[in-house]
Scaffold this motif. Structure first.
Motif, mmCIF file in Angstrom:
data_model
loop_
_atom_site.group_PDB
_atom_site.id
_atom_site.type_symbol
_atom_site.label_atom_id
_atom_site.label_comp_id
_atom_site.label_asym_id
_atom_site.label_seq_id
_atom_site.Cartn_x
_atom_site.Cartn_y
_atom_site.Cartn_z
ATOM 1 N N ILE A 1 0.861 -1.068 -0.047
ATOM 2 C CA ILE A 1 -0.007 0.020 0.019
ATOM 3 C C ILE A 1 0.949 1.384 -0.013
ATOM 4 O O ILE A 1 1.836 1.295 0.682
ATOM 5 C CB ILE A 1 -1.057 0.049 1.163
ATOM 6 N N ASP A 2 0.721 2.206 -1.034
ATOM 7 C CA ASP A 2 1.151 3.264 -1.122
ATOM 8 C C ASP A 2 0.871 4.458 0.155
ATOM 9 O O ASP A 2 -0.375 4.829 -0.168
ATOM 10 C CB ASP A 2 1.043 3.813 -2.512
ATOM 11 N N MET A 3 1.571 4.686 1.148
ATOM 12 C CA MET A 3 1.239 5.636 2.200
ATOM 13 C C MET A 3 1.150 6.976 1.700
ATOM 14 O O MET A 3 0.739 7.856 2.367
ATOM 15 C CB MET A 3 1.905 5.338 3.340
ATOM 16 N N GLU A 4 1.717 7.344 0.435
ATOM 17 C CA GLU A 4 1.930 8.878 -0.124
ATOM 18 C C GLU A 4 0.514 9.100 -0.682
ATOM 19 O O GLU A 4 0.329 10.265 -1.156
ATOM 20 C CB GLU A 4 2.916 8.768 -1.106
ATOM 21 N N VAL A 5 -0.355 7.890 -0.922
ATOM 22 C CA VAL A 5 -1.626 8.474 -1.376
ATOM 23 C C VAL A 5 -3.013 7.784 -0.651
ATOM 24 O O VAL A 5 -2.743 6.875 0.084
ATOM 25 C CB VAL A 5 -1.796 7.559 -2.747
ATOM 26 N N LEU A 6 -3.670 8.866 -0.481
ATOM 27 C CA LEU A 6 -5.098 8.714 0.118
ATOM 28 C C LEU A 6 -6.163 8.078 -0.764
ATOM 29 O O LEU A 6 -6.401 8.974 -1.771
ATOM 30 C CB LEU A 6 -5.393 9.762 0.922
ATOM 31 N N LEU B 1 -12.553 8.495 -3.792
ATOM 32 C CA LEU B 1 -11.528 9.751 -3.750
ATOM 33 C C LEU B 1 -9.858 9.453 -3.833
ATOM 34 O O LEU B 1 -9.784 8.590 -2.938
ATOM 35 C CB LEU B 1 -11.698 10.665 -2.553
ATOM 36 N N THR B 2 -9.137 10.080 -4.312
ATOM 37 C CA THR B 2 -7.922 9.761 -4.544
ATOM 38 C C THR B 2 -6.922 11.195 -4.261
ATOM 39 O O THR B 2 -7.324 12.139 -5.141
ATOM 40 C CB THR B 2 -7.343 9.232 -5.691
ATOM 41 N N TYR B 3 -6.047 11.078 -3.434
ATOM 42 C CA TYR B 3 -5.294 12.298 -3.247
ATOM 43 C C TYR B 3 -3.963 12.147 -2.884
ATOM 44 O O TYR B 3 -3.878 11.048 -2.138
ATOM 45 C CB TYR B 3 -6.076 13.125 -1.981
ATOM 46 N N PRO B 4 -2.953 12.692 -3.394
ATOM 47 C CA PRO B 4 -3.074 13.848 -4.228
ATOM 48 C C PRO B 4 -3.256 13.249 -5.923
ATOM 49 O O PRO B 4 -2.901 12.042 -6.185
ATOM 50 C CB PRO B 4 -1.829 14.669 -4.443
#
Ligand SMILES: [Zn+2]
Length: 332
Positions: free
Chosen positions: A178-183, A316-319
């Motif tokens: 899991i990419d913790m840089e992306v919400l 939703l995806t951020y950023p």
């Protein structure tokens, strides 16, 4: 990798019960995670205590099983309970105090479950008082999947059971999955802001905009009306509900500080029903956990997504990153 999975509590030593039963659901989760793990090529052992009749025997039995079946990671599956609510309380993952590795795994597992389901991410937490975590020799995490007495949790858990168990199986043995840089958030949407939104007080500001100077400094004037509406003083009521794309989410400020959220990066919101997408500026923290909603956006966002209704599910995806750009519907 070798992974051992145990069901919390036991056949005769029951856990929490509410809208669903902790032990019954933990059995389902353990079985499903074990299936995903086996499919992914891992070696899996599972345990359910069917003999103990008191709590201390039960805890010893679980720990003894783990220590007789050593693995690269031990996972104990539970469900949480608190005060019954219609809203959501979320998912969390626990580990022993003072172990940076299992804390990192716990944070990632909780984030992965939340991203897969829309459950609120309560994060990874250190605990010094849990017998199974203290007694198990392997690196050990204890998943509190969701709250059995929170209606929105149970709905999200049941609706996204496959995605949740697949996420646990992907991340527990491989935290970098899991990419913790992306919400990533899956959840129900509602709308807020503007002169007519009596859901916010006339003086309420936004989580990182409390003065007009701050709005100007961040170049966010385009999200607001030209003048403060009559009878109001707060920036939430000055938002431009029908002309601007803004969004609130329950951001984790450790992951995404307010200064960053106030910057130029946008969130991509998508409706699975209509397939439409829109870019929106983070503007506030919310919606409140009791609402059962995960995303709070401007009415303009709901319209642009194809007239989605309050309570409909969105992603939703951020950023937002450039790689998504070719297939998003540009805001006008
Ligand atoms: Zn439990």
């Amino acid at each position: 990798m070798k992974i051992s999975l145990s069901v919390g509590h036991g056949l005769y030593v029951r856990g929490a019960s509410g809208l669903i039963d902790e032990v019954n659901e933990s059995i389902k989760v353990v079985d499903a995670v074990a299936n995903w793990l086996t499919t992914n090529g891992h070696q899996v052992k599972t345990f359910f205590d069917e003999t103990s009749t008191d709590q201390s025997t039960n805890l010893n039995t679980i720990v003894n099983w783990h220590n007789a079946n050593r693995s690269d990671i031990a996972v104990s599956v539970h469900f949480n309970a608190y005060v019954p609510t219609e809203g959501g309380r979320g998912t969390e993952c626990l580990c022993c105090t003072g172990n940076a590795t299992t804390l990192d795994i716990s944070k990632r597992v909780a984030a992965a479950i939340a991203a897969a389901s829309g459950l609120i991410n309560r994060g990874g937490k250190e605990r010094s008082d849990l017998y199974v975590l203290n007694g198990t020799l392997d690196p050990c995490i204890l998943i509190e999947t969701c709250f059995v007495d929170a209606a929105a949790d149970v709905e999200a858990y049941q609706q996204h059971f496959d995605a949740i168990t697949e996420a646990i199986a992907a991340v527990a043995p491989n935290p970098d999955a899991i990419d913790m840089e992306v919400l990533n958030v899956i959840g129900k949407i509602s709308h807020f802001g503007g002169p007519d939104d009596t859901g916010v007080s006339s003086s309420e500001d936004l989580a990182w905009f409390e003065t007009w100077d701050q709005v100007e400094a961040a170049d966010k004037e385009h999200l607001f009306l030209d003048a403060q509406p009559d009878g109001t003083t707060g920036l939430a009521r000055r938002l431009d509900p029908d002309g601007a794309y803004y969004v609130a989410c329950r951001w984790d400020y450790d992951q995404f500080p307010k200064e960053r959220l106030a910057g130029s990066e946008l969130a991509l919101i998508r409706s699975p029903r209509t397939g439409k997408k829109v870019l929106a500026a983070p503007i506030d923290w919310g919606p409140h956990t009791d609402t059962g909603k995960s995303v709070d956006a401007s009415p303009a966002v709901l319209k642009q997504l194809g007239d989605v209704a309050t309570g409909e599910e969105v992603e939703l995806t951020y950023p937002f990153t450039e790689s998504d750009e070719e297939d998003q519907d540009a805001p006008d």
